[in-house]
Design a protein around this motif. Structure first.
Motif, short mmCIF file in Angstrom:
data_model
loop_
_atom_site.label_atom_id
_atom_site.label_comp_id
_atom_site.label_asym_id
_atom_site.label_seq_id
_atom_site.Cartn_x
_atom_site.Cartn_y
_atom_site.Cartn_z
N VAL A 1 51.03 33.35 33.29
CA VAL A 1 49.67 32.80 33.41
C VAL A 1 48.87 33.20 32.19
O VAL A 1 48.83 34.38 31.83
N ARG A 2 48.21 32.23 31.53
CA ARG A 2 47.50 32.52 30.27
C ARG A 2 46.00 32.34 30.39
O ARG A 2 45.28 32.30 29.40
N THR A 3 45.51 32.20 31.63
CA THR A 3 44.08 32.02 31.83
C THR A 3 43.60 33.04 32.86
O THR A 3 44.30 33.31 33.84
N THR A 4 42.42 33.60 32.61
CA THR A 4 41.94 34.65 33.52
C THR A 4 40.41 34.68 33.57
O THR A 4 39.74 33.98 32.81
N ARG A 5 39.88 35.47 34.48
CA ARG A 5 38.45 35.72 34.52
C ARG A 5 38.24 37.21 34.27
O ARG A 5 39.08 38.04 34.65
N PHE B 1 39.41 42.01 24.62
CA PHE B 1 39.97 41.04 23.68
C PHE B 1 41.27 41.53 23.05
O PHE B 1 42.21 40.76 22.86
N GLU B 2 41.31 42.83 22.75
CA GLU B 2 42.55 43.38 22.17
C GLU B 2 43.71 43.17 23.16
O GLU B 2 44.79 42.69 22.79
N LEU B 3 43.47 43.51 24.42
CA LEU B 3 44.54 43.37 25.43
C LEU B 3 44.88 41.91 25.71
O LEU B 3 46.03 41.57 25.99
N ALA B 4 43.87 41.04 25.60
CA ALA B 4 44.13 39.60 25.80
C ALA B 4 45.13 39.14 24.74
O ALA B 4 46.06 38.38 25.03
N GLY B 5 44.94 39.61 23.52
CA GLY B 5 45.87 39.27 22.44
C GLY B 5 47.26 39.80 22.74
O GLY B 5 48.26 39.09 22.63
N ILE C 1 39.57 33.25 28.62
CA ILE C 1 38.96 34.16 29.61
C ILE C 1 37.62 33.55 30.04
O ILE C 1 36.76 33.26 29.21
N ALA C 2 37.45 33.35 31.34
CA ALA C 2 36.14 32.91 31.84
C ALA C 2 35.26 34.15 31.95
O ALA C 2 35.64 35.14 32.59
N MET C 3 34.10 34.10 31.30
CA MET C 3 33.23 35.28 31.24
C MET C 3 31.77 34.85 31.39
O MET C 3 31.28 34.02 30.62
N GLU C 4 31.09 35.39 32.36
CA GLU C 4 29.69 35.00 32.57
C GLU C 4 28.78 35.55 31.50
O GLU C 4 28.96 36.68 31.02
N ILE C 5 27.80 34.74 31.12
CA ILE C 5 26.76 35.22 30.19
C ILE C 5 25.40 34.82 30.76
O ILE C 5 25.29 33.86 31.53
N THR C 6 24.37 35.60 30.38
CA THR C 6 23.03 35.26 30.86
C THR C 6 22.03 35.12 29.71
O THR C 6 20.85 34.87 29.95
N GLY D 1 40.46 32.98 23.67
CA GLY D 1 39.29 32.12 23.80
C GLY D 1 38.42 32.55 24.97
O GLY D 1 38.90 33.24 25.88
N VAL D 2 37.15 32.17 24.94
CA VAL D 2 36.24 32.51 26.03
C VAL D 2 35.59 31.24 26.55
O VAL D 2 35.14 30.39 25.78
#
Ligand code: PEP
Ligand code: MN
Length: 367
Positions: A129-133, A158-162, A169-174, A194-195
């Motif tokens: 699986v290459r997609t995560t939250r 990000f280092e570990l994602a690589g 990576i789905a990541m919430e921002i405000t 990617g984010v």
């Protein structure tokens, strides 16, 4: 009115300029050229804004480079389907998102330790699986609750994602500042992943935030439906993103806040998957974790979260956001709804069974 150019007519071409010139000959009409980048090809569309009611579509359709001219009666000018039959979707980091694809985003609701992030990503890699939250910024109901590790955790995420080959990576921002922090941390880490910027349900009508994510095209946007507003209001919120020029949007159903949903955390709204797919060109995500909010099990041996996931997928969902944690009792956010690592294999197999059933249903419907 929207003038759809034939495939691969570039926005800066003479053919497009001719159409714009003709459109702007009409009084009070202004033409806006947009390029829609799909997963396999790009499309140029010209939006006629202003008093277009009495303008005929035929003269535009006589141009050889014009595919069709569409009169828009519905409200969702940018995200709407109108009678554009082609649904383009988009590609990001080698992953295709459209109303035909399905991607599961299992991951941590909130990032905590480096060890837990690594354990999560390792599990994903083992299953291909290459997609995560992964939540770094956590807008919480109480200011005294954990607010996320923010920019502090981005370097190791990000280092570990690589290291584990995570593509998105789905990541919430405000806020805009958080997008800048993400951009800088990705740069520092050598752009390993990617984010997808997540707009949380609490910000569904934060119009300045929507305009901000709509005015950039580096990152796609995962828009979570407002928990206490109508579907129409949430779709109009997406229109704020798309009208700014970013059409890489996924619409996420995550349940509605209502005591009618008791004993679930939210009232599961996944029957709206086909509605959103019919009204818009957007891929649709479901979030069974935040909808159900607990790990209750039914007499058939399936968790309510499994049932909700299946309800979303059988209805045609294109993405699933789901919380996992190696030790939910230690999770800093939403532990009670997190699935365990030993439940991962079952979850993915169940998804596969339901997806297969959905595709068979489509085949049956097509005759
Ligand atoms: C989340 O996905 O972590 C989250 C907070 O979701 P929502 O905005 O749907 O509550
Ligand atoms: Mn959460």
């Amino acid at each position: 009115m929207i003038i759809v150019m034939k495939a691969d007519v570039p926005p800066e071409s003479e053919e497009v300029r001719q159409v714009v010139r003709m459109a702007e000959r009409y009084p009070d009409v202004h033409a806006e050229v947009r390029q829609i980048q799909g997963s396999t090809r790009s499309l140029t569309e010209i939006y006629l804004i202003g008093s277009t009611a009495s303008i005929a579509t035929e003269p535009f359709e006589e141009f050889p480079a014009v595919e069709k001219a569409i009169r828009i009666r519905e409200r969702y000018r940018s995200i709407g389907r109108h009678d554009r039959s082609e649904v383009l979707g988009f590609e990001y980091r080698g992953v295709e998102f459209s109303q035909d694809t399905l991607h599961v985003f299992p991951g941590l609701c909130a990032v905590d330790t480096r060890e837990n992030v690594e354990a999560m990503f390792r599990l994903l890699k083992e299953h291909g699986v290459r997609t995560t939250r992964a939540g770094a910024y956590k807008p919480r109901t109480s200011p005294y609750d954990f607010q996320g590790y923010g920019s502090q955790c981005l370097p190791y995420v990000f280092e570990l994602a690589g290291k584990y080959d995570i593509a998105v990576i789905a990541m919430e921002i405000t806020s805009e500042a958080q997008v800048a922090e993400i951009r800088a941390a990705l740069d520092d880490a050598g752009d390993p992943t990617g984010v997808m910027l997540q707009i949380g349900t609490r910000n569904a009508q934060n119009f300045e935030l929507l305009k901000m994510v709509g005015s950039q095209t580096d990152f796609p946007v995962l828009f979570k439906r407002g928990m206490g507003i109508t579907l129409d209001e949430s779709l109009n919120a997406c229109e704020y993103i798309a009208s700014g020029g970013n059409n890489k949007i996924v619409f996420c159903l995550r349940g509605m806040k209502s005591n009618f949903g008791d004993p679930h955390r939210n009232f599961v709204d996944f029957s709206h998957v086909p509605v959103v797919k019919r009204l818009t060109r957007l891929p649709v995500c479901v979030d069974p974790s935040h909808s159900v909010g607990k790990k209750a099990i039914a007499p058939d041996g399936l968790l309510d979260i499994h049932h909700a996931t299946a309800q979303g997928i059988i209805a045609g969902a294109n993405m699933v956001l789901v919380d996992f944690h190696p030790r939910p009792e230690e999770a800093l956010c939403d532990g009670p709804q997190a699935l365990l690592f030993h439940e991962f294999d079952f979850f993915m197999k169940d998804v596969e069974i339901v997806r297969r059933a959905y595709l068979e249903r489509c085949k049956l419907a097509a005759g």
